[in-house]
Write a protein that holds these residues in place. Structure first.
Motif, PDB file in Angstrom:
ATOM      1  N   MET A  26       6.365   0.117  -8.302  1.00  0.00           N
ATOM      2  CA  MET A  26       5.236   0.892  -7.075  1.00  0.00           C
ATOM      3  C   MET A  26       5.044  -0.824  -5.697  1.00  0.00           C
ATOM      4  O   MET A  26       5.411  -1.582  -5.978  1.00  0.00           O
ATOM      5  N   THR A  27       4.153  -0.041  -5.174  1.00  0.00           N
ATOM      6  CA  THR A  27       3.606  -1.023  -4.182  1.00  0.00           C
ATOM      7  C   THR A  27       2.807  -1.863  -4.656  1.00  0.00           C
ATOM      8  O   THR A  27       2.371  -1.448  -5.317  1.00  0.00           O
ATOM      9  N   PRO A  28       1.977  -2.778  -4.222  1.00  0.00           N
ATOM     10  CA  PRO A  28       1.323  -3.161  -4.849  1.00  0.00           C
ATOM     11  C   PRO A  28      -0.048  -2.817  -4.733  1.00  0.00           C
ATOM     12  O   PRO A  28      -0.719  -2.093  -4.415  1.00  0.00           O
ATOM     13  N   VAL A  29      -1.106  -3.350  -5.835  1.00  0.00           N
ATOM     14  CA  VAL A  29      -2.024  -2.585  -6.484  1.00  0.00           C
ATOM     15  C   VAL A  29      -3.208  -2.494  -5.368  1.00  0.00           C
ATOM     16  O   VAL A  29      -3.112  -3.820  -4.453  1.00  0.00           O
ATOM     17  N   GLY A  30      -3.764  -1.340  -4.888  1.00  0.00           N
ATOM     18  CA  GLY A  30      -4.610  -1.735  -3.841  1.00  0.00           C
ATOM     19  C   GLY A  30      -3.985  -0.675  -2.548  1.00  0.00           C
ATOM     20  O   GLY A  30      -5.122  -0.111  -1.659  1.00  0.00           O
ATOM     21  N   THR A  31      -2.655  -0.322  -2.950  1.00  0.00           N
ATOM     22  CA  THR A  31      -2.006  -0.021  -1.442  1.00  0.00           C
ATOM     23  C   THR A  31      -1.877   1.552  -2.489  1.00  0.00           C
ATOM     24  O   THR A  31      -1.750   1.384  -2.851  1.00  0.00           O
ATOM     25  N   ASN A  32      -1.728   2.443  -1.086  1.00  0.00           N
ATOM     26  CA  ASN A  32      -1.011   3.523  -1.367  1.00  0.00           C
ATOM     27  C   ASN A  32      -2.245   4.373  -2.541  1.00  0.00           C
ATOM     28  O   ASN A  32      -0.914   5.054  -3.551  1.00  0.00           O
TER      29      ASN A  32
END
Length: 212
Positions: A26-32
Motif C-alpha cells: 500500500m501507499t502511505p496511510v492518508g494517501t489515495n
C-alpha cells in the motif's frame, strides 16, 4: 474510479454493497483515500420543489462512458483504457449491457430511508429530457450531493477492510501519490433486486426498463 459513482449502477440489479481489502502493498496511510458522499442526507436537504421534480424522473444508467470504446461513447481515459494499459487486468471480451432505467430517488428497503441515485460516471440521460438537459440536471444533482457537508474519506491501512452501501453513498478514488505501487482488492454483491422507486407510480406495468 477517480470520478463519482455507485458501483455497477448500470446493471439491472446494481451492487448493493462493496468491500475494499487493502493488502500489504500500500501507499502511505492518508494517501489515495476513498471519498464518499452521503446521498440520503443530500436528498433530505433538497427543496420541496426540487424533490417533487426528482420523484417523477427515471434516469438512464450505462457503462458506456467508463467501459466503452470511443465509438460507444467511452471517455478517452476511462477504465477500459486503464485496464488495457496494465499486465494484470484484462477487459471482459463481451458486449456492454443495455442501458438500464432506474429511479432518480430510491427507497432503501431495510430502513425505509430515501436517497438520490445518480452519478455523472454511470448516468447518461433522463427520460423525457434532451441529452443536454438530462446531463446538465444530473451534474447539478451531483454537485449538490458532493457538497462538503456530505463528504467523508477513508484512509486505507494495510490489511484493512472497508465496506459500504452503494444505495446510500457514491464514492470516488483520490489519487495524490503515484510514487509507489498499491494493491487493493474489491468485491461487490447485490441483493438481487432492482432499485425501488420512492414514487410507486413511476414504473407502470409494461414500461421499458432497459434500452440497447
Amino acid at each position: 474510479g477517480e470520478d463519482w459513482h455507485s458501483d455497477h449502477s448500470f446493471q439491472p440489479w446494481p451492487a448493493s454493497f462493496s468491500f475494499l481489502r487493502a493488502t500489504g502493498t500500500m501507499t502511505p496511510v492518508g494517501t489515495n483515500n476513498t471519498q464518499f458522499a452521503h446521498c440520503i442526507e443530500a436528498w433530505k436537504d433538497l427543496s420541496p420543489t426540487l424533490k417533487k421534480i426528482c420523484l417523477d424522473l427515471k434516469v438512464s444508467h450505462s457503462a458506456r462512458k467508463a467501459y466503452g470504446t470511443p465509438d460507444q461513447g467511452g471517455h478517452k481515459k476511462n477504465s477500459l483504457v486503464a485496464m488495457q494499459g496494465t499486465d494484470g487486468m484484462k477487459p471482459a471480451d463481451k458486449p456492454l449491457l443495455p442501458d438500464q432505467f432506474h429511479p432518480v430517488v430510491i427507497n432503501i428497503p431495510e430502513t425505509g430511508e430515501e436517497a438520490l441515485f445518480v452519478s455523472t460516471t454511470f448516468t447518461n440521460g433522463i427520460v423525457g429530457m434532451t441529452d443536454e438537459e438530462g446531463n446538465a440536471f444530473i451534474k447539478m444533482l451531483q454537485n449538490l450531493m458532493t457538497q462538503e457537508q456530505y463528504l467523508f474519506e477513508v484512509s486505507h491501512e494495510p490489511h484493512q477492510v472497508t465496506m459500504w452501501d452503494n444505495r446510500q453513498l457514491i464514492h470516488r478514488g483520490l489519487v495524490n501519490d503515484a510514487s509507489s505501487r498499491r494493491i487493493i482488492q474489491r468485491v461487490s454483491v447485490s441483493t438481487g433486486s432492482r432499485p425501488t422507486a420512492v414514487n410507486g407510480e413511476l414504473f407502470k406495468e409494461g414500461d421499458e426498463k432497459e434500452r440497447r
